[in-house]
Structures are given as C-alpha cells and as structure tokens.
Design a protein around this motif. Structure first.
Motif, PDB file in Angstrom:
ATOM      1  N   ARG A   1       0.836  -1.206   0.000  1.00  0.00           N
ATOM      2  CA  ARG A   1       0.000   0.000   0.000  1.00  0.00           C
ATOM      3  C   ARG A   1       0.873   1.259   0.000  1.00  0.00           C
ATOM      4  O   ARG A   1       0.600   2.217  -0.708  1.00  0.00           O
TER       5      ARG A   1
ATOM      6  N   ARG B   1       2.369   1.656  -3.539  1.00  0.00           N
ATOM      7  CA  ARG B   1       1.382   2.105  -4.527  1.00  0.00           C
ATOM      8  C   ARG B   1       0.925   3.543  -4.278  1.00  0.00           C
ATOM      9  O   ARG B   1       0.612   4.258  -5.215  1.00  0.00           O
TER      10      ARG B   1
ATOM     11  N   PRO C   1      -2.375   6.854  -6.118  1.00  0.00           N
ATOM     12  CA  PRO C   1      -2.174   5.435  -6.450  1.00  0.00           C
ATOM     13  C   PRO C   1      -1.946   5.127  -7.923  1.00  0.00           C
ATOM     14  O   PRO C   1      -1.174   4.247  -8.254  1.00  0.00           O
ATOM     15  N   GLU C   2      -2.601   5.830  -8.817  1.00  0.00           N
ATOM     16  CA  GLU C   2      -2.419   5.569 -10.250  1.00  0.00           C
ATOM     17  C   GLU C   2      -1.560   6.642 -10.921  1.00  0.00           C
ATOM     18  O   GLU C   2      -1.545   6.742 -12.146  1.00  0.00           O
TER      19      GLU C   2
END
Length: 196
Positions: free
Chosen positions: A109, A112, A131-132
């Motif tokens: 986590r 990311r 995250p992305e």
C-alpha cells in the motif's frame, strides 16, 4: 544518502558528453531496492517501519530526481529455499506457499500510494503520489481526539504528485492522504531513529 551526489555526477557527465543516450535528460534509476521485513525475517524491519521507510525512500528518491524505482522483490522467498542468510524476505507479499495464498504487506500500500509527513517547524511538510499517478483531488486527514479529521484538500499534478506545508493547527499525531477512494498508510510525525 548519496542520491543527490549521484544526480550531480550524472548531470555533469551528460553535460561533458560522457554519456551516450537517446534520452534527455538521462534517466536516473534505482534498482533492486528493498529491506527484509519482520515477519518473516527475525532480523528484518517491523512491518510498520518497513512501510514507513518505503514511502519515505520514494520521497527521498523523488527529491533527488530518480525517474524509476524497482522494488526487490514482489514476494518473499520461502524460508529454507536458500542457504542461511541467502533468503530474501523483502517482498511486497508474504509467501503463502502458493501465489494464491500470498498476503500483501502494508508496504504494498505504501509503495502504490506513498505518503510522508515530516516535521517542519511547528507544522509538517507533506508529500505523496496518488495510487495511479493521476492528477486529481487529494484529501489530507489528521488524527485529532482519536478520529480522522480533514486537515487540507490538495490537487495532485499531472504525475499524481502532491505536496504542501501544513501549519501546526492542522497537524495531528498522524496524517494520511485519501485519493480515488483509497487511503495511504498513516504516517506518524513522531521521529523514528535508525534500525540496526
């Protein structure tokens, strides 16, 4: 600790024409980066510290201009699969014997959705990446009286990077970021010393 010096060396070598590359600027990669975790390695970092160090290391590498980071490795090697001392238990997943039984560590986590909150005077300096790695709204929350409360709302840039300085009145004992329906690993403002 040598990342800024390495970046200066790369830039100087590129300016002097000593690097042959079709890419400009020359990429700066960090490969096979990780630490063993406890569990399973009895000499590894506790899981909470493993996640904290991963997030902070990504921040320090970003500060130094690192363009790509490769974590070593995705899953822990199985205990006893190598001679003593040769087993890497630095994965983002605990080895469950079969991939379908592997379990994510908190470090996955943090890798990311890295987020750090470091003391800056009475307040805090925060940094993270969504995250992305996408732009958008990021909500920063702080613990107050045992509950998470909104401390700030930021916008991540086109690479998903967000950063700010928060005044003391907005800082709690821990901070976390929320974006795209996910939350980062909470980051404590308490100083954590070296681990041997």
């Amino acid at each position: 600790g040598d990342l800024p010096e390495m970046r200066r060396l790369l830039r100087a070598a590129a300016r002097a024409g000593q690097i042959r590359s079709r890419l400009s600027p020359v990429p700066f990669w960090v490969t096979e980066f990780s630490w063993d975790s406890r569990p399973p390695d009895p000499g590894g970092l506790p899981l909470w510290l493993h996640a904290r160090w991963a997030a902070e290391a990504l921040y320090r590498m970003w500060q130094a201009g690192v363009s790509t980071v490769f974590w070593f490795q995705l899953r822990d090697e199985r205990a006893g699969s190598q001679p003593y001392g040769g087993v890497f238990e630095s994965g983002l997943y605990r080895n469950g014997g079969q991939i379908s039984r592997d379990r994510a560590k908190p470090t996955l986590r943090a890798f990311r959705f890295p987020f750090v909150a470091l003391r800056a005077g009475e307040g805090a300096r925060i940094w993270g990446r969504t995250p992305e790695s996408m732009p958008g709204r990021v909500v920063i929350e702080a613990t107050r009286r045992g509950r998470w409360r909104r401390a700030a709302v930021l916008r991540a840039d086109r690479f998903g990077i967000f950063e700010a300085r928060l005044p003391a009145r907005r800082v709690g004992r821990k901070l976390r970021a929320r974006a795209a329906g996910r939350s980062s690993v909470p980051f404590s403002l308490r100083y954590v010393g070296d681990f041997y």
